[in-house]
Motif scaffolding. Structure first.
Motif, PDB file in Angstrom:
ATOM      1  N   ASP A 268     -26.114 -23.627 -69.661  1.00 20.92           N
ATOM      2  CA  ASP A 268     -26.837 -22.376 -69.453  1.00 20.92           C
ATOM      3  C   ASP A 268     -27.693 -22.046 -70.676  1.00 20.92           C
ATOM      4  O   ASP A 268     -27.331 -22.362 -71.815  1.00 20.92           O
ATOM      5  N   ARG A 269     -28.815 -21.362 -70.437  1.00 19.26           N
ATOM      6  CA  ARG A 269     -29.713 -21.010 -71.538  1.00 19.26           C
ATOM      7  C   ARG A 269     -29.002 -20.172 -72.589  1.00 19.26           C
ATOM      8  O   ARG A 269     -29.269 -20.305 -73.791  1.00 19.26           O
ATOM      9  N   SER A 270     -28.098 -19.319 -72.143  1.00 21.10           N
ATOM     10  CA  SER A 270     -27.364 -18.487 -73.101  1.00 21.10           C
ATOM     11  C   SER A 270     -26.551 -19.340 -74.069  1.00 21.10           C
ATOM     12  O   SER A 270     -26.396 -18.995 -75.248  1.00 21.10           O
ATOM     13  N   PHE A 271     -26.052 -20.488 -73.569  1.00 21.28           N
ATOM     14  CA  PHE A 271     -25.292 -21.393 -74.434  1.00 21.28           C
ATOM     15  C   PHE A 271     -26.187 -21.937 -75.546  1.00 21.28           C
ATOM     16  O   PHE A 271     -25.753 -22.079 -76.697  1.00 21.28           O
ATOM     17  N   HIS A 272     -27.434 -22.264 -75.214  1.00 20.48           N
ATOM     18  CA  HIS A 272     -28.393 -22.752 -76.212  1.00 20.48           C
ATOM     19  C   HIS A 272     -28.589 -21.701 -77.301  1.00 20.48           C
ATOM     20  O   HIS A 272     -28.638 -22.035 -78.504  1.00 20.48           O
ATOM     21  N   TRP A 273     -28.725 -20.435 -76.897  1.00 17.94           N
ATOM     22  CA  TRP A 273     -28.935 -19.364 -77.866  1.00 17.94           C
ATOM     23  C   TRP A 273     -27.694 -19.146 -78.732  1.00 17.94           C
ATOM     24  O   TRP A 273     -27.805 -18.934 -79.950  1.00 17.94           O
ATOM     25  N   TRP A 274     -26.523 -19.175 -78.119  1.00 19.15           N
ATOM     26  CA  TRP A 274     -25.296 -19.003 -78.891  1.00 19.15           C
ATOM     27  C   TRP A 274     -25.098 -20.138 -79.887  1.00 19.15           C
ATOM     28  O   TRP A 274     -24.570 -19.920 -80.997  1.00 19.15           O
TER      29      TRP A 274
ATOM     30  N   ASP B  91     -36.876 -24.726 -76.732  1.00 19.20           N
ATOM     31  CA  ASP B  91     -35.420 -24.760 -76.599  1.00 19.20           C
ATOM     32  C   ASP B  91     -34.750 -24.337 -77.906  1.00 19.20           C
ATOM     33  O   ASP B  91     -34.956 -24.969 -78.954  1.00 19.20           O
TER      34      ASP B  91
ATOM     35  N   TRP C  44     -17.165 -27.727 -71.310  1.00 19.15           N
ATOM     36  CA  TRP C  44     -18.407 -27.204 -70.740  1.00 19.15           C
ATOM     37  C   TRP C  44     -19.403 -28.260 -70.250  1.00 19.15           C
ATOM     38  O   TRP C  44     -20.278 -27.942 -69.459  1.00 19.15           O
TER      39      TRP C  44
END
Length: 304
Positions: free
Chosen positions: A139-145, A204, A252
């Protein structure tokens, strides 16, 4: 699978050789800077000391090998489960230990050799048990975290290590390993690779997590080499870059073992981490004892 194993082993060889060459450069620089009084109030290396270590020819050559190892490791992270690729790459500890005996004049104790032998056995178990790698999507949120976590880790870690001074070698090694672990995770989930898209790649957050984790990890590893045992610092790095990426891959990203061999993969992983911790503990202790012995034998130490 075979190509992934070969590239992971090659990356391990590059990283192991690079660590010893970097240790040669950082130790020479650290001795010169300590003699000039260039240390922090806590006894650790100053920023100028770390910068000067980075421009010695040994350190530069070691860094070139690190970049080659990074490229090979990135390929391995795309071809193998993270718990396997990161653990094989972490076997550079064996190469570091052997070369440190030849190039740094270190003497490894029986407990260190035993821990290294257990690590090699654990890698065999992992290779036998590993199944196909999972997916490359998160998920994109995972990239940000991942990016946020990398920034906090490196920035906070640098402050903590400098506060610890000469007692922060293992902490610096562990934090540098976590930085390299973030790099491995970022490579695995990076967008714009298949198919290639420069726009998606640059947009990204994982790309910038790779840069932060890689550069920050190298900086913290340099500090660890300046103030501690090369084997102890590298072993702590092994723990950091193995445990978190391995867990992320399984939880994940869909990494798994061969059918019915989950127990063997788990055993190999636990043994690999435990043996690396053993080398870190015994190596740091042995390095401190040897340094004290050399100081006593030096002319300055005799004068005291």
């Amino acid at each position: 699978m075979i190509l992934g194993l070969v590239t992971a082993v090659a990356a391990s060889a590059c990283y192991g050789t690079g660590s010893v060459l970097q240790a040669l450069g950082t130790r020479r620089s650290a001795r010169q800077e300590a003699a000039a009084g260039a240390v922090t109030e806590h006894g650790g290396p100053s920023l100028s000391s770390t910068a000067k270590a980075a421009v010695t020819w040994e350190f530069i050559l070691g860094t070139v090998l690190d970049f080659v190892g990074f490229g090979l490791g990135a390929l391995a992270a795309r071809l193998l489960p993270l718990f396997l690729s990161q653990t094989i790459i972490s076997a550079n500890l064996v190469i570091t230990a052997v070369l440190s005996v030849r190039l740094l004049g270190l003497r490894l104790r029986q407990l260190e050799w035993l821990s290294i032998g257990v690590l090699c056995s654990a890698l065999v178990l992992l290779a036998v048990a590993a199944g196909p790698e999972g997916g490359h999507h998160a998920d994109r949120s995972f990239h940000w975290w991942l990016l946020i976590g990398s920034v906090v880790l490196i920035a906070g870690g640098a402050l903590i290590v400098r506060r610890l001074g000469t007692g922060g070698a293992i902490v610096a090694g562990l934090l540098s390993g976590l930085g390299f672990g973030a790099l491995g995770i970022g490579v695995r989930i990076l967008d714009g690779i298949e198919p290639f898209s420069l726009g998606a790649l640059l947009a990204d957050p994982a790309l910038y997590a790779i840069l932060v984790g890689g550069i920050g990890g190298m900086y913290l590893h340099t500090i660890a080499l300046q103030i501690g045992s090369v084997n102890g610092a590298t072993a702590a790095l092994v723990v950091g870059e193995t445990v978190v990426p391995g867990a992320v891959g399984v939880l994940w990203l869909g990494d798994s073992s061969r059918a019915g061999l989950g127990w063997l993969a788990a055993a190999g992983f636990v043994l690999a981490v435990a043996s690396a911790v053993g080398v870190a503990y015994f190596g740091d202790e042995g390095g401190a004892l040897q340094a004290a012995e050399e100081e006593r034998k030096s002319p300055a130490g005799s004068a005291n």
